[in-house]
Motif scaffolding. Structure first.
Motif, short mmCIF file in Angstrom:
data_model
loop_
_atom_site.label_atom_id
_atom_site.label_comp_id
_atom_site.label_asym_id
_atom_site.label_seq_id
_atom_site.Cartn_x
_atom_site.Cartn_y
_atom_site.Cartn_z
N ALA A 59 4.57 7.45 -0.57
CA ALA A 59 4.54 7.78 -1.99
C ALA A 59 5.86 8.41 -2.40
O ALA A 59 6.56 9.02 -1.60
CB ALA A 59 3.38 8.73 -2.28
N GLY A 60 6.18 8.28 -3.65
CA GLY A 60 7.40 8.84 -4.20
C GLY A 60 8.16 7.80 -4.98
O GLY A 60 7.76 6.63 -5.05
N PRO A 78 -7.96 6.48 5.59
CA PRO A 78 -7.60 7.89 5.37
C PRO A 78 -6.57 8.11 4.26
O PRO A 78 -6.29 9.24 3.90
CB PRO A 78 -7.01 8.32 6.72
CG PRO A 78 -7.52 7.35 7.71
CD PRO A 78 -7.70 6.07 6.96
N PHE A 79 -6.05 7.02 3.69
CA PHE A 79 -4.99 7.12 2.68
C PHE A 79 -5.49 6.75 1.29
O PHE A 79 -4.72 6.67 0.35
CB PHE A 79 -3.81 6.24 3.12
CG PHE A 79 -3.45 6.52 4.54
CD1 PHE A 79 -2.71 7.64 4.88
CD2 PHE A 79 -3.94 5.72 5.56
CE1 PHE A 79 -2.44 7.95 6.20
CE2 PHE A 79 -3.67 6.02 6.89
CZ PHE A 79 -2.92 7.14 7.20
N GLY A 80 -6.81 6.50 1.17
CA GLY A 80 -7.42 6.23 -0.13
C GLY A 80 -7.55 4.77 -0.50
O GLY A 80 -8.01 4.45 -1.59
N GLY A 119 8.27 7.31 -8.05
CA GLY A 119 7.43 6.74 -9.10
C GLY A 119 6.23 5.97 -8.60
O GLY A 119 5.47 5.44 -9.40
N ASP A 120 6.04 5.91 -7.30
CA ASP A 120 4.91 5.18 -6.71
C ASP A 120 3.91 6.20 -6.15
O ASP A 120 4.13 6.76 -5.08
CB ASP A 120 5.37 4.26 -5.58
CG ASP A 120 6.30 3.17 -6.06
OD1 ASP A 120 6.14 2.72 -7.21
OD2 ASP A 120 7.17 2.77 -5.28
N PRO A 121 2.79 6.44 -6.85
CA PRO A 121 1.80 7.41 -6.36
C PRO A 121 0.83 6.77 -5.37
O PRO A 121 0.51 5.59 -5.47
CB PRO A 121 1.07 7.84 -7.63
CG PRO A 121 1.17 6.63 -8.52
CD PRO A 121 2.49 5.97 -8.20
N ALA A 122 0.36 7.56 -4.41
CA ALA A 122 -0.70 7.13 -3.50
C ALA A 122 -2.05 7.29 -4.22
O ALA A 122 -2.15 8.06 -5.18
CB ALA A 122 -0.66 7.96 -2.22
N LEU A 182 0.83 -1.19 0.00
CA LEU A 182 0.00 0.00 0.00
C LEU A 182 0.87 1.25 0.00
O LEU A 182 1.67 1.46 0.92
CB LEU A 182 -0.92 0.01 1.22
CG LEU A 182 -1.80 -1.23 1.42
CD1 LEU A 182 -2.67 -1.07 2.65
CD2 LEU A 182 -2.63 -1.50 0.19
N VAL A 183 0.71 2.07 -1.03
CA VAL A 183 1.43 3.33 -1.12
C VAL A 183 0.55 4.40 -0.49
O VAL A 183 -0.63 4.51 -0.81
CB VAL A 183 1.76 3.68 -2.59
CG1 VAL A 183 2.52 4.99 -2.68
CG2 VAL A 183 2.55 2.55 -3.25
N VAL A 184 1.15 5.17 0.43
CA VAL A 184 0.39 6.14 1.22
C VAL A 184 1.11 7.48 1.25
O VAL A 184 2.29 7.57 0.95
CB VAL A 184 0.17 5.63 2.66
CG1 VAL A 184 -0.66 4.34 2.66
CG2 VAL A 184 1.49 5.40 3.37
N SER A 185 0.37 8.51 1.64
CA SER A 185 0.93 9.85 1.70
C SER A 185 1.68 10.12 3.00
O SER A 185 2.47 11.06 3.07
CB SER A 185 -0.19 10.89 1.54
OG SER A 185 -1.15 10.70 2.57
N ASP A 186 1.46 9.33 4.03
CA ASP A 186 2.11 9.52 5.32
C ASP A 186 2.31 8.15 5.96
O ASP A 186 1.46 7.67 6.70
CB ASP A 186 1.25 10.44 6.20
CG ASP A 186 1.90 10.78 7.53
OD1 ASP A 186 2.83 10.06 7.98
OD2 ASP A 186 1.46 11.77 8.14
N GLY A 187 3.44 7.53 5.66
CA GLY A 187 3.70 6.16 6.09
C GLY A 187 3.59 5.94 7.59
O GLY A 187 2.89 5.02 8.02
#
Length: 151
Positions: free
Chosen positions: A65-66, A122-124, A68-71, A17-22
């Motif tokens: 995220a980052g 909360p991370f989509g 090349g891996d988008p959330a 799971l790629v997230v904006s705030d690990g």
């Protein structure tokens, strides 16, 4: 290692799971789903490059995220639904909601013998929470599914 057909053997499968705030995501999965953190590797600034979590008998990985891996929010949402079979769908959904998830489909009895619903963390990421409330054969499920489309 190969399998009986001589092809390479599958040794493990898990969602990443790629997230904006690990760090916040790991805390959410720990609080909402009882996840146990098995390992964590970080990059500059504490960004999670890989954290492995155990949820019951299942494994998921989390990364910021980052690279090349988008959330999911950067893509307009996620087309993947993680299915979580639990012993009490209402209690798990409530724990997820208290931790910050939102309802996509409320928990309710379903025609296919499950009580469940769908939540967005909360991370989509989308989670289908379900518990078995009625043991049905595949034929019974198909008949009920057919009836649900004609009602």
């Amino acid at each position: 290692m190969t399998n009986a057909s001589g092809k390479p053997a599958l040794t493990r499968l898990y969602a990443r799971l790629v997230v904006s705030d690990g760090p916040r995501a790991v805390d959410f999965y720990r609080t909402a789903l009882g996840a146990e953190e098995i390992e964590r590797y970080t990059g500059p600034g504490g960004r999670i490059v890989h954290a492995m979590l155990r949820l019951g008998d299942a494994l998921i990985a989390v990364k910021d995220a980052g690279d090349g891996d988008p959330a999911p929010p950067a893509l307009g949402g996620s087309p993947v639904i993680l299915a979580l079979d639990v012993s009490d769908a209402d209690a798990v959904a409530e724990a997820m909601l208290r931790a910050g998830a939102t309802v996509v489909h409320p928990v309710a009895d379903q025609h296919y013998g499950q009580r469940g619903g769908r939540l967005a963390d909360p991370f989509g990421h989308l989670w289908m929470i379900s518990q078995t409330i009625e043991e049905l054969t595949p034929e019974q499920i198909q008949r009920r599914t057919d009836e649900s489309f004609t009602s």
